[in-house]
Write a protein that holds these residues in place. Structure first.
Motif, mmCIF file in Angstrom:
data_model
loop_
_atom_site.group_PDB
_atom_site.id
_atom_site.type_symbol
_atom_site.label_atom_id
_atom_site.label_comp_id
_atom_site.label_asym_id
_atom_site.label_seq_id
_atom_site.Cartn_x
_atom_site.Cartn_y
_atom_site.Cartn_z
ATOM 1 N N VAL A 102 0.714 -1.270 0.005
ATOM 2 C CA VAL A 102 0.196 -0.106 -0.231
ATOM 3 C C VAL A 102 0.930 1.324 0.241
ATOM 4 O O VAL A 102 0.762 2.213 -0.797
ATOM 5 C CB VAL A 102 -0.983 -0.248 1.225
ATOM 6 N N ILE A 103 1.886 1.337 0.940
ATOM 7 C CA ILE A 103 2.867 2.544 0.981
ATOM 8 C C ILE A 103 3.471 2.524 -0.590
ATOM 9 O O ILE A 103 3.440 3.841 -0.934
ATOM 10 C CB ILE A 103 3.803 2.406 2.111
ATOM 11 N N TYR A 104 4.099 1.504 -1.009
ATOM 12 C CA TYR A 104 4.859 1.898 -2.115
ATOM 13 C C TYR A 104 3.811 2.010 -3.453
ATOM 14 O O TYR A 104 4.175 2.883 -4.373
ATOM 15 C CB TYR A 104 5.801 0.582 -2.375
ATOM 16 N N GLY A 105 2.695 1.314 -3.641
ATOM 17 C CA GLY A 105 1.923 1.664 -4.557
ATOM 18 C C GLY A 105 1.183 3.076 -4.548
ATOM 19 O O GLY A 105 0.850 3.701 -5.358
ATOM 20 N N ALA A 106 0.928 3.683 -3.022
ATOM 21 C CA ALA A 106 0.684 4.980 -3.152
ATOM 22 C C ALA A 106 1.477 5.949 -3.650
ATOM 23 O O ALA A 106 1.401 6.958 -4.451
ATOM 24 C CB ALA A 106 -0.003 5.303 -1.677
ATOM 25 N N VAL A 107 2.707 5.678 -3.219
ATOM 26 C CA VAL A 107 3.842 6.505 -3.775
ATOM 27 C C VAL A 107 3.969 6.437 -5.260
ATOM 28 O O VAL A 107 4.121 7.487 -5.906
ATOM 29 C CB VAL A 107 5.211 6.089 -3.040
ATOM 30 N N LEU A 108 3.948 5.336 -5.759
ATOM 31 C CA LEU A 108 3.941 5.158 -7.320
ATOM 32 C C LEU A 108 2.619 5.891 -8.104
ATOM 33 O O LEU A 108 3.006 6.413 -9.140
ATOM 34 C CB LEU A 108 4.089 3.765 -7.915
ATOM 35 N N VAL A 109 1.517 5.879 -7.489
ATOM 36 C CA VAL A 109 0.390 6.116 -7.989
ATOM 37 C C VAL A 109 0.563 7.836 -8.035
ATOM 38 O O VAL A 109 0.294 8.404 -8.998
ATOM 39 C CB VAL A 109 -0.931 5.991 -7.485
ATOM 40 N N VAL A 110 1.010 8.441 -6.950
ATOM 41 C CA VAL A 110 1.132 9.778 -6.936
ATOM 42 C C VAL A 110 2.174 10.291 -7.850
ATOM 43 O O VAL A 110 2.058 11.286 -8.665
ATOM 44 C CB VAL A 110 1.569 10.307 -5.307
ATOM 45 N N VAL A 111 3.527 9.608 -8.209
ATOM 46 C CA VAL A 111 4.455 10.008 -8.874
ATOM 47 C C VAL A 111 3.833 9.818 -10.423
ATOM 48 O O VAL A 111 4.305 10.538 -11.229
ATOM 49 C CB VAL A 111 5.554 9.153 -8.552
ATOM 50 N N GLY A 112 3.186 8.694 -10.628
ATOM 51 C CA GLY A 112 2.578 8.511 -11.944
ATOM 52 C C GLY A 112 1.752 9.707 -12.120
ATOM 53 O O GLY A 112 1.579 9.827 -13.637
ATOM 54 N N VAL A 113 1.143 10.227 -11.212
ATOM 55 C CA VAL A 113 -0.061 11.441 -11.660
ATOM 56 C C VAL A 113 0.588 12.644 -12.135
ATOM 57 O O VAL A 113 0.161 13.536 -12.764
ATOM 58 C CB VAL A 113 -1.085 11.504 -10.591
ATOM 59 N N ILE B 107 4.073 4.009 -16.722
ATOM 60 C CA ILE B 107 4.340 2.796 -15.772
ATOM 61 C C ILE B 107 4.404 3.096 -14.359
ATOM 62 O O ILE B 107 3.869 2.137 -13.657
ATOM 63 C CB ILE B 107 5.817 2.147 -16.392
ATOM 64 N N ASN B 108 4.849 4.130 -13.634
ATOM 65 C CA ASN B 108 4.663 4.422 -12.351
ATOM 66 C C ASN B 108 2.880 4.492 -11.964
ATOM 67 O O ASN B 108 2.802 3.577 -10.956
ATOM 68 C CB ASN B 108 5.279 5.759 -12.200
ATOM 69 N N LEU B 109 2.396 4.751 -12.786
ATOM 70 C CA LEU B 109 0.854 4.758 -12.544
ATOM 71 C C LEU B 109 0.362 3.367 -12.510
ATOM 72 O O LEU B 109 -0.608 3.010 -11.325
ATOM 73 C CB LEU B 109 0.125 5.665 -13.277
ATOM 74 N N TRP B 110 0.470 2.670 -13.534
ATOM 75 C CA TRP B 110 0.124 1.378 -13.578
ATOM 76 C C TRP B 110 0.648 0.319 -12.811
ATOM 77 O O TRP B 110 0.195 -0.571 -12.194
ATOM 78 C CB TRP B 110 0.102 0.769 -15.096
ATOM 79 N N ALA B 111 1.831 0.570 -12.487
ATOM 80 C CA ALA B 111 2.540 -0.322 -11.515
ATOM 81 C C ALA B 111 1.935 0.017 -9.975
ATOM 82 O O ALA B 111 1.693 -1.025 -9.311
ATOM 83 C CB ALA B 111 4.137 -0.004 -11.420
ATOM 84 N N GLY B 112 1.762 1.321 -9.691
ATOM 85 C CA GLY B 112 1.123 1.618 -8.282
ATOM 86 C C GLY B 112 -0.131 1.026 -8.171
ATOM 87 O O GLY B 112 -0.769 0.479 -7.072
#
Length: 85
Positions: free
Chosen positions: A23-34, A49-54
């Motif tokens: 959850v922590i790493y996924g949330a960070v990747l979603v924010v970075v992807g956005v 890729i950051n958004l999809w991986a998150g």
């Protein structure tokens, strides 16, 4: 009563710990992807890729939490009896 003695592992279940990390790493990747610039997205063949991986990590974490809730690990109140000494 169900006849089972003991309690569940709860927060000490390894699946819960793994889900929390995802959850922590996924949330960070979603924010970075956005918030990442479009030029960075073009470097990866136009796929964010950051958004999809998150998102994938958050789905994986949800699956682990669901698994831990549906099939909790039972911890006995007392240790198992040992063989005769």
């Amino acid at each position: 009563m169900s006849g089972r003695s003991g309690h569940t592992a709860g927060a000490f279940d390894i699946r819960t710990v793994i889900a929390l990390l995802f959850v922590i790493y996924g949330a960070v990747l979603v924010v970075v992807g956005v918030v990442q610039p479009h030029a960075e997205i073009e470097k990866s063949a136009g796929v964010n890729i950051n958004l999809w991986a998150g998102i994938g990590m958050l789905v994986f974490a949800a699956a682990f939490i669901t698994w831990a809730r549906l099939r909790p690990i039972a911890v006995p109140d007392q240790p198992a009896e040992t063989a005769e000494q």
